[in-house]
Design a protein around this motif. Structure first.
Motif, mmCIF file in Angstrom:
data_model
loop_
_atom_site.group_PDB
_atom_site.id
_atom_site.type_symbol
_atom_site.label_atom_id
_atom_site.label_comp_id
_atom_site.label_asym_id
_atom_site.label_seq_id
_atom_site.Cartn_x
_atom_site.Cartn_y
_atom_site.Cartn_z
ATOM 1 N N GLU A 1 0.743 -1.146 0.071
ATOM 2 C CA GLU A 1 -0.103 -0.004 -0.085
ATOM 3 C C GLU A 1 1.174 1.295 -0.114
ATOM 4 N N TRP A 2 0.442 2.101 -0.678
ATOM 5 C CA TRP A 2 1.076 3.548 -0.857
ATOM 6 C C TRP A 2 0.160 4.690 -1.287
ATOM 7 N N ASP A 3 0.533 6.063 -0.879
ATOM 8 C CA ASP A 3 -0.035 7.026 -0.745
ATOM 9 C C ASP A 3 0.057 7.851 -1.941
ATOM 10 N N SER A 4 -0.816 8.104 -2.926
ATOM 11 C CA SER A 4 -0.692 8.960 -4.271
ATOM 12 C C SER A 4 -0.146 10.169 -3.618
ATOM 13 N N LYS A 5 -0.441 10.819 -2.336
ATOM 14 C CA LYS A 5 -0.143 12.203 -2.034
ATOM 15 C C LYS A 5 1.347 12.360 -1.633
ATOM 16 N N ASP A 6 2.058 11.175 -1.712
ATOM 17 C CA ASP A 6 3.516 10.979 -1.145
ATOM 18 C C ASP A 6 4.251 10.979 -2.817
ATOM 19 N N GLY A 7 3.608 11.003 -3.848
ATOM 20 C CA GLY A 7 4.282 10.937 -5.031
ATOM 21 C C GLY A 7 3.220 10.161 -5.881
ATOM 22 N N HIS A 8 2.559 10.808 -6.859
ATOM 23 C CA HIS A 8 1.724 9.914 -7.696
ATOM 24 C C HIS A 8 2.413 9.352 -9.017
ATOM 25 N N VAL A 9 1.902 8.121 -9.104
ATOM 26 C CA VAL A 9 2.390 7.486 -10.329
ATOM 27 C C VAL A 9 1.424 6.987 -11.240
ATOM 28 N N ILE A 10 1.350 7.627 -12.392
ATOM 29 C CA ILE A 10 0.185 7.120 -13.357
ATOM 30 C C ILE A 10 0.361 5.796 -13.749
ATOM 31 N N ARG B 1 -2.888 0.901 -9.548
ATOM 32 C CA ARG B 1 -3.867 1.365 -9.191
ATOM 33 C C ARG B 1 -4.524 2.570 -10.369
ATOM 34 N N TYR B 2 -3.583 3.167 -11.058
ATOM 35 C CA TYR B 2 -3.900 4.519 -11.802
ATOM 36 C C TYR B 2 -4.047 4.054 -13.002
ATOM 37 N N ASP B 3 -3.338 2.966 -13.725
ATOM 38 C CA ASP B 3 -3.286 2.525 -15.284
ATOM 39 C C ASP B 3 -4.313 1.675 -15.458
ATOM 40 N N LYS B 4 -5.153 1.971 -16.117
ATOM 41 C CA LYS B 4 -6.501 0.942 -16.422
ATOM 42 C C LYS B 4 -5.716 -0.228 -17.370
ATOM 43 N N ARG B 5 -4.589 -0.114 -17.909
ATOM 44 C CA ARG B 5 -3.996 -1.366 -18.841
ATOM 45 C C ARG B 5 -3.676 -2.602 -17.757
ATOM 46 N N PHE B 6 -3.570 -2.154 -16.527
ATOM 47 C CA PHE B 6 -3.130 -3.186 -15.740
ATOM 48 C C PHE B 6 -3.884 -4.487 -15.801
#
Length: 207
Positions: free
Chosen positions: A173-182, A186-191
């Motif tokens: 688990e990691w927090d986007s506020k601490d460094g967002h990774v597109i 979690r954030y790339d729909k291609r996964f």
């Protein structure tokens, strides 16, 4: 000097100088967390300051000196930047970041994952691969090699997203506020698509 170089010096240099002056002022006057995006291109996140090679050259300590002065950062973020430099240069870059990082500060790096089990992914992101920007990729990291680079540069390692040698995906688990990774689970729909695109995401912590 060619006409093209003259035109470039007239058109681009003042803009770069103005951006540098503005960035230096923001850093100098910062009172809260100082969070820096490395190789931001057009990326701009709330509470983060974007930089590019024109105002922060990872391989030149003088560039850090000029930009930060007596300030130190809480966090650095580099999404798909370090695959564009050699391993030796990565060590230089990480050591330079370390010098301008507060104790307990963090460098979060996302790069293509060399242990990804899908050969189509590997063929896309490997040096000389067919993916966007891959012609300029210098190496393909896995969690072992990126962890080693951090450790050689004086950091403690925290693995966030990665594939292991057996093709097993790991997520902490990691927090986007601490460094967002597109480009992440979690954030790339291609996964969740057939290609299963993801990044190797690792943090280095300065103790």
């Amino acid at each position: 000097m060619s006409l093209r170089k003259v035109i470039r010096s007239i058109v681009y240099k003042p803009k770069n100088i103005l951006e540098l002056i503005q960035l230096k002022a923001k850093i100098k006057n910062s009172t809260g967390k100082l969070q820096i995006i490395i190789g931001a291109h057009t990326t701009d996140y709330k509470d983060w300051l974007p930089t590019n090679i024109e105002n922060l050259n990872l391989l030149e300590i003088d560039s850090f000196d000029n930009l930060f002065g007596d300030k130190k950062a809480d966090r650095f973020l580099a999404e798909h930047v370090f695959e564009h430099i050699s391993y030796d240069d990565a060590i230089i870059a990480l050591k330079n970041c370390n010098k301008y990082l507060k104790k307990g500060g963090v460098v979060r790096i996302a790069v293509p994952d060399g242990f990804h089990p899908n050969p189509d992914y590997i063929n896309m992101v490997k040096p000389g691969g067919h993916g966007e920007g891959a012609h300029d990729h210098k190496l393909l990291y896995d969690y072992k090699t990126l962890s080693k680079a951090f450790e050689e540069s004086g950091y403690r390692v925290n693995l966030l997203e990665y594939y292991d040698e057996n093709g097993q995906f790991h997520f902490n688990e990691w927090d986007s506020k601490d460094g967002h990774v597109i480009r992440s689970k979690r954030y790339d729909k291609r996964f969740n698509e057939p290609l299963g695109y993801s990044s190797l995401i690792v943090e280095g912590i300065k103790d």
